[in-house]
Scaffold this active site. Structure first.
Site, short mmCIF file in Angstrom:
data_model
loop_
_atom_site.label_atom_id
_atom_site.label_comp_id
_atom_site.label_asym_id
_atom_site.label_seq_id
_atom_site.Cartn_x
_atom_site.Cartn_y
_atom_site.Cartn_z
N HIS A 240 0.82 -1.23 0.00
CA HIS A 240 0.00 0.00 0.00
C HIS A 240 0.85 1.28 0.00
CE1 HIS A 240 -3.51 -2.40 1.30
NE2 HIS A 240 -2.74 -2.95 2.21
C1 BDR Z 1 -2.92 0.74 5.47
O1 BDR Z 1 -3.10 0.20 6.78
C2 BDR Z 1 -1.88 -0.29 7.27
O2 BDR Z 1 -2.06 -1.58 7.79
C3 BDR Z 1 -0.88 -0.24 6.16
O3 BDR Z 1 0.39 0.11 6.65
C4 BDR Z 1 -1.43 0.82 5.24
O4 BDR Z 1 -0.96 2.12 5.59
C5 BDR Z 1 -3.68 -0.12 4.48
O5 BDR Z 1 -5.04 -0.15 4.79
#
Ligand code: BDR
Ligand code: CA
Length: 310
Positions: A240
């Site tokens: 992400h």
């Molecule tokens: C986001 O949530 C976190 O778990 C990850 O680091 C990312 O920023 C994805 O939904």
């Protein structure tokens, strides 16, 4: 001249890859890393951020501790994805570099007041608590922020932590509302794009072939991909947070649409939902460039090439 950025983060393996990508990119100057509670509590995120800087041999980067809980809600964490420390995988040595004495919010305010107006880009890749607190405490900084490029929210993909909400926005929806209503130029990397940036065996093996740092990155992706593969039945896991940094370096890898995005803060059922007016049905003014697609091969090539330079 390199673009000045502050990374606001809750590392997190994917946050860690984003930080490494930024540190490996001459187009960017990292003024500081501000930590927030999110994936794991603040004591872990501040430790992890320093471990990552030390891994990249960048002990010159200043790391600041920020807010240890959301503005109004109880902290929700995600150890079930990232492990107990948030950075499970290969265990890295305890950091020797010190945490800065200054609070992250004070650092954000001071930097935005002293750097030339519009010259600093904020890159939040965790809950938006630090950024919103800075905006509330010092509204004069809002007009001085060049751009905010954040990971959060979803439209077609809807939610990953509840049926309606993505984790970063869900953890602190009140903070997200402040940021989305601030009037600052926003670029948003929602799940719609990050779920197209999936790891695959060849992509992970390409990291592993790079030597020590690549092996660490591969161990992180190996660790957290089991969760996403089980949940979504996908081939790999979404990286992400590095999408934000990749957009700053190579925006041509992405496409999106300028739309209005509002945050649900009232209904418990849909709390933290990013109500994204993709089809322009409300006529509310656009407040964000909402990214929808990515050249995933180009993204992984960029990541691999840059991490190879560390
Ligand atoms: C986001 O949530 C976190 O778990 C990850 O680091 C990312 O920023 C994805 O939904
Ligand atoms: Ca994150």
């Amino acid at each position: 001249m390199a673009r000045k950025i502050i990374i606001d983060t809750d590392p997190g393996q994917d946050d860690a890859v984003a930080i490494l990508l930024a540190l490996a990119s001459p187009e960017l100057e990292v003024l500081g890393i501000t930590c927030v509670a999110g994936n794991v509590p603040l004591s872990y995120t501040t430790t992890n951020a320093r471990k990552i800087c030390e891994l990249a041999k960048r002990t010159d980067i200043r790391v600041f501790a920020g807010c240890d809980r959301p503005l109004r809600r109880k902290l929700v964490t995600a150890e079930y994805v990232h492990g107990k420390t948030g950075l499970d995988g290969v265990e890295l040595p305890a950091p020797t570099m010190a945490l800065q004495d200054q609070h992250a919010v004070d650092f954000l305010i001071e930097t935005l007041r002293t750097e030339p107006e519009g010259s600093v880009t904020l890159v939040p890749i965790g809950p938006l608590t630090n950024i919103a607190t800075a905006m509330q405490r010092a509204p004069d900084i809002i007009g001085r922020i060049g751009q905010i490029v954040l990971m959060g929210g979803a439209y077609f993909e809807v939610g990953n932590v509840t049926p309606a909400a993505e984790f970063n926005i869900y953890v602190d929806p009140q903070a997200a509302e402040i940021v989305f209503r601030s009037g600052v130029d926003l670029v948003v990397m929602p799940l719609d794009v990050t779920h197209k940036a999936l790891t695959t065996r060849p992509r992970i093996e390409a990291f592993r072939a790079l030597g020590h740092i690549g092996e660490v990155v591969a161990s992180w992706t190996d660790f957290f991909e089991r969760f996403d593969m089980e949940k979504y039945g996908s081939e790999g896991a979404p990286l992400h947070d590095p999408c934000t940094i990749a957009w700053l370096i190579a925006p041509d890898l992405f496409t999106g649409r300028r739309i209005n995005v509002e945050i649900e803060t009232a209904s418990e059922l849909t709390m933290g939902m990013t109500v994204a007016d993709w089809w322009g049905v409300t006529k509310r003014p656009a407040n964000a460039l909402f990214i929808g697609s990515i050249d995933d091969d180009g993204f992984y090539t960029l990541l691999t090439e840059r991490i190879a330079t560390l």
